[in-house]
Design an enzyme around this catalytic site. Structure first.
Site, PDB file in Angstrom:
ATOM      1  N   GLU A 363      28.911  36.608  31.391  1.00 24.89           N
ATOM      2  CA  GLU A 363      29.937  37.041  30.290  1.00 24.89           C
ATOM      3  C   GLU A 363      30.290  38.487  30.426  1.00 24.89           C
ATOM      4  O   GLU A 363      30.458  39.264  29.368  1.00 24.89           O
ATOM      5  CB  GLU A 363      29.559  36.621  29.008  1.00 24.89           C
ATOM      6  CG  GLU A 363      29.240  35.018  28.923  1.00 24.89           C
ATOM      7  CD  GLU A 363      29.355  34.505  27.611  1.00 24.89           C
ATOM      8  OE1 GLU A 363      29.967  35.074  26.659  1.00 24.89           O
ATOM      9  OE2 GLU A 363      28.886  33.364  27.516  1.00 24.89           O
TER      10      GLU A 363
HETATM   11  N1  CAA Z   1      41.807  41.047  24.137  1.00 24.69           N
HETATM   12  C1  CAA Z   1      43.164  40.986  24.442  1.00 24.69           C
HETATM   13  N2  CAA Z   1      43.853  41.249  25.449  1.00 24.69           N
HETATM   14  C2  CAA Z   1      42.839  41.843  26.625  1.00 24.69           C
HETATM   15  C3  CAA Z   1      41.521  42.091  26.246  1.00 24.69           C
HETATM   16  C4  CAA Z   1      41.130  41.757  24.990  1.00 24.69           C
HETATM   17  N3  CAA Z   1      39.706  41.721  24.819  1.00 24.69           N
HETATM   18  N4  CAA Z   1      41.074  42.650  27.245  1.00 24.69           N
HETATM   19  C5  CAA Z   1      42.153  42.818  28.280  1.00 24.69           C
HETATM   20  N5  CAA Z   1      43.189  42.539  27.721  1.00 24.69           N
HETATM   21  C6  CAA Z   1      44.468  42.429  28.056  1.00 24.69           C
HETATM   22  C7  CAA Z   1      44.891  43.894  28.451  1.00 24.69           C
HETATM   23  O1  CAA Z   1      45.738  44.484  27.486  1.00 24.69           O
HETATM   24  C8  CAA Z   1      46.234  43.767  29.679  1.00 24.69           C
HETATM   25  O2  CAA Z   1      47.374  43.041  29.003  1.00 24.69           O
HETATM   26  P1  CAA Z   1      48.659  44.072  29.236  1.00 24.69           P
HETATM   27  O3  CAA Z   1      48.817  44.333  30.670  1.00 24.69           O
HETATM   28  O4  CAA Z   1      49.753  43.063  28.496  1.00 24.69           O
HETATM   29  O5  CAA Z   1      48.518  45.085  28.435  1.00 24.69           O
HETATM   30  C9  CAA Z   1      45.571  42.418  30.374  1.00 24.69           C
HETATM   31  O6  CAA Z   1      44.633  41.864  29.512  1.00 24.69           O
HETATM   32  C10 CAA Z   1      44.637  42.961  31.715  1.00 24.69           C
HETATM   33  O7  CAA Z   1      43.778  43.743  31.085  1.00 24.69           O
HETATM   34  P2  CAA Z   1      43.113  44.850  32.020  1.00 24.69           P
HETATM   35  O8  CAA Z   1      44.280  45.706  32.782  1.00 24.69           O
HETATM   36  O9  CAA Z   1      42.039  45.653  31.373  1.00 24.69           O
HETATM   37  O10 CAA Z   1      42.312  43.966  33.297  1.00 24.69           O
HETATM   38  P3  CAA Z   1      41.520  44.264  34.476  1.00 24.69           P
HETATM   39  O11 CAA Z   1      41.892  43.820  35.671  1.00 24.69           O
HETATM   40  O12 CAA Z   1      41.291  45.947  34.467  1.00 24.69           O
HETATM   41  O13 CAA Z   1      40.081  43.758  33.997  1.00 24.69           O
HETATM   42  C11 CAA Z   1      37.936  43.536  32.979  1.00 24.69           C
HETATM   43  C12 CAA Z   1      39.450  44.218  32.795  1.00 24.69           C
HETATM   44  C13 CAA Z   1      37.354  44.034  31.504  1.00 24.69           C
HETATM   45  C14 CAA Z   1      37.166  44.173  33.983  1.00 24.69           C
HETATM   46  C15 CAA Z   1      37.868  41.989  32.940  1.00 24.69           C
HETATM   47  O14 CAA Z   1      38.424  41.622  34.385  1.00 24.69           O
HETATM   48  C16 CAA Z   1      36.656  41.409  32.809  1.00 24.69           C
HETATM   49  O15 CAA Z   1      36.227  41.233  31.668  1.00 24.69           O
HETATM   50  N6  CAA Z   1      35.771  40.796  33.623  1.00 24.69           N
HETATM   51  C17 CAA Z   1      34.583  40.060  33.529  1.00 24.69           C
HETATM   52  C18 CAA Z   1      34.852  38.702  33.483  1.00 24.69           C
HETATM   53  C19 CAA Z   1      33.870  38.060  33.042  1.00 24.69           C
HETATM   54  O16 CAA Z   1      33.104  38.258  31.802  1.00 24.69           O
HETATM   55  N7  CAA Z   1      33.284  37.016  33.252  1.00 24.69           N
HETATM   56  C20 CAA Z   1      32.073  36.190  32.933  1.00 24.69           C
HETATM   57  C21 CAA Z   1      32.287  34.893  33.401  1.00 24.69           C
HETATM   58  S1  CAA Z   1      32.236  33.488  32.134  1.00 24.69           S
HETATM   59  C22 CAA Z   1      30.535  33.400  31.876  1.00 24.69           C
HETATM   60  O17 CAA Z   1      29.618  33.852  32.318  1.00 24.69           O
HETATM   61  C23 CAA Z   1      30.231  32.276  30.951  1.00 24.69           C
HETATM   62  C24 CAA Z   1      29.089  31.621  31.461  1.00 24.69           C
HETATM   63  O18 CAA Z   1      28.790  30.556  32.001  1.00 24.69           O
HETATM   64  C25 CAA Z   1      27.668  31.980  30.594  1.00 24.69           C
END
Ligand code: CAA
Length: 395
Positions: A363
């Site tokens: 996550e």
């Molecule tokens: N709420 C709403 N919108 C959001 C948001 C949030 N919390 N976070 C980002 N966004 C939006 C941004 O505003 C942006 O939109 P706009 O262009 O319209 O403004 C868009 O999403 C893209 O955001 P970023 O530019 O910030 O994206 P990024 O490519 O830089 O990535 C990141 C950001 C935080 C690194 C993201 O890719 C991330 O969270 N990566 C990790 C993924 C993850 O947690 N994976 C876990 C797998 S699931 C799992 O583990 C489940 C299990 O089985 C236990």
């Protein structure tokens, strides 16, 4: 400032603790060692209402708040994080994602079964080449008119071998970047859904983690979640809440190791007195107690913010970042306090140490949490909101 829990929250905490100690603890070492999925325990957790705690009663859930969910996650995780991750993914990713963003028809079709544990859900975002960089989705969903044609591979899918429902994130328009990503509800008995081999993992070994392949799976149009292009934001918003669950899991793992270490240190004697009376051990216990309390405040506050419908993106990222590091640090210390006994399975702390590691990875890794936190700081959110009188105030 009030730190009181309601009668209902205390009852949930007590029920989860009793269930964990009575039903999870007896077989936990064997299940871990044999990578045996806790079928019977999951059935019982469904009966007790742990699988859909926050789902509204109209869709068959417990209608509880996030705080109750966190208290349950903490108690279950003190004993068995393989079970608690099943609870976490089902509650805070799958059920919450559908209830918050799904259509009425989707909620009526899927939530009653998911909330009771009759069906289990998976959240399918990660791919062989899209882990932290979640916008780089290679899984595609081609719009075919009445349906989408889904193709691709998802990795490290929790509940992968047992789930009946997948929330799948896929690219529908590569040129649009993250705005060309959608989320779909996929049923696992549809043609073309292939479950790969179960992963042999360091920790949470009795949860089933699989690679999933989608080969020309026809997904009805009505199974897309939200407007076209909402999928990436759906994943981010859902994970923001999911991270509270994993933070609570980390807190529980740390707490479980700490409780065992305190008990053991009072019983084990060296140099003529219990080892707890040696400053070398007593100070370790003091550091554990202090950091666990700090983590607890962060985790509970992030749950409270979610219950207030305030922004909790930074709070949940901080809670997960800190609690998972506390879990890792203090499970290692708990093994050290147990000495040679800590290194053998019978004393539970080596399993807690192995289980702790994943909380820094899934996550969103600790590094991803730092990205989320630092971006919010630089956007101007210097501090997490607090309640001043009736009002939530930020910076
Ligand atoms: N709420 C709403 N919108 C959001 C948001 C949030 N919390 N976070 C980002 N966004 C939006 C941004 O505003 C942006 O939109 P706009 O262009 O319209 O403004 C868009 O999403 C893209 O955001 P970023 O530019 O910030 O994206 P990024 O490519 O830089 O990535 C990141 C950001 C935080 C690194 C993201 O890719 C991330 O969270 N990566 C990790 C993924 C993850 O947690 N994976 C876990 C797998 S699931 C799992 O583990 C489940 C299990 O089985 C236990």
């Amino acid at each position: 400032m009030y730190f009181n829990l309601t009668e209902e929250q205390l009852a949930v905490q007590a029920a989860a603790r009793e269930f964990a100690q009575k039903e999870l603890k007896p077989g936990v070492i064997e299940r871990d060692s044999k990578m045996q999925y806790p079928t019977e325990q999951v059935r019982m957790m469904g009966e007790l209402g742990f699988m859909g705690m926050m789902v509204s009663p109209e869709y068959g859930g417990g209608g509880m708040d996030t705080m109750s969910y966190v208290l349950a996650m903490e108690e279950l995780s003190k004993v068995d994080s393989s079970c608690s991750v099943i609870v976490s993914v089902n509650n805070s990713l799958v059920c919450w994602g559908i209830e918050e963003f799904g259509t009425e028809a989707q909620k009526l079709k899927y939530l009653p079964k998911l909330a009771t544990g009759e069906w289990i859900g998976s959240f399918c975002l990660s791919e062989p080449e899209a882990g932290s960089d979640a916008t780089s989705q290679r899984t595609t969903a081609e719009d075919m008119g009445d349906y989408y044609l889904l193709n691709g591979t998802k990795n490290w899918i929790t509940n992968g071998g047992t789930s009946k429902v997948h929330l799948v994130i896929a690219q529908t328009n590569a040129e649009a970047g993250h705005r060309g990503i959608n989320a779909f509800i996929v049923e696992t008995d549809w043609d073309g859904v292939v479950v790969g081999a179960k992963e042999d993992k360091l920790g949470i070994r009795s949860s089933d983690t699989h690679t999933i392949m989608y080969n020309d799976v026809k997904v009805p149009k009505e199974n897309r979640i939200g407007d076209d292009g909402f999928g990436f934001k759906f994943a981010m918003k859902t994970l923001s809440g999911g991270r509270i669950g994993i933070a609570a899991q980390a807190l529980g793992i740390a707490g479980g190791a700490y409780e065992l270490a305190v008990d053991y240190s009072k019983q084990r004697e060296a140099f003529g007195k219990p080892i707890s009376k040696h400053q070398a051990i007593a100070f370790k216990l003091a550091d554990m107690a202090t950091e666990i309390e700090a983590a607890k405040l962060m985790v509970y506050r992030s749950a409270w913010l979610k219950d207030q419908h305030a922004n909790y993106d930074s709070a949940s990222a901080m809670a997960k970042l800190f609690a998972s590091e506390v879990a890792m640090r203090h499970t290692v210390e708990a093994v050290q306090i147990h000495g040679g006994y800590g290194f053998v399975k019978e004393y539970h702390v080596e399993r807690l140490m192995r289980d702790a590691k994943i909380t820094q990875i899934y996550e969103g890794t600790s590094e991803v949490q730092r990205i989320v936190i630092s971006r919010n700081v630089l956007k101007g959110q210097l501090y997490i909101p607090i309640l001043a009188g009736e009002e939530l105030v930020g910076v």
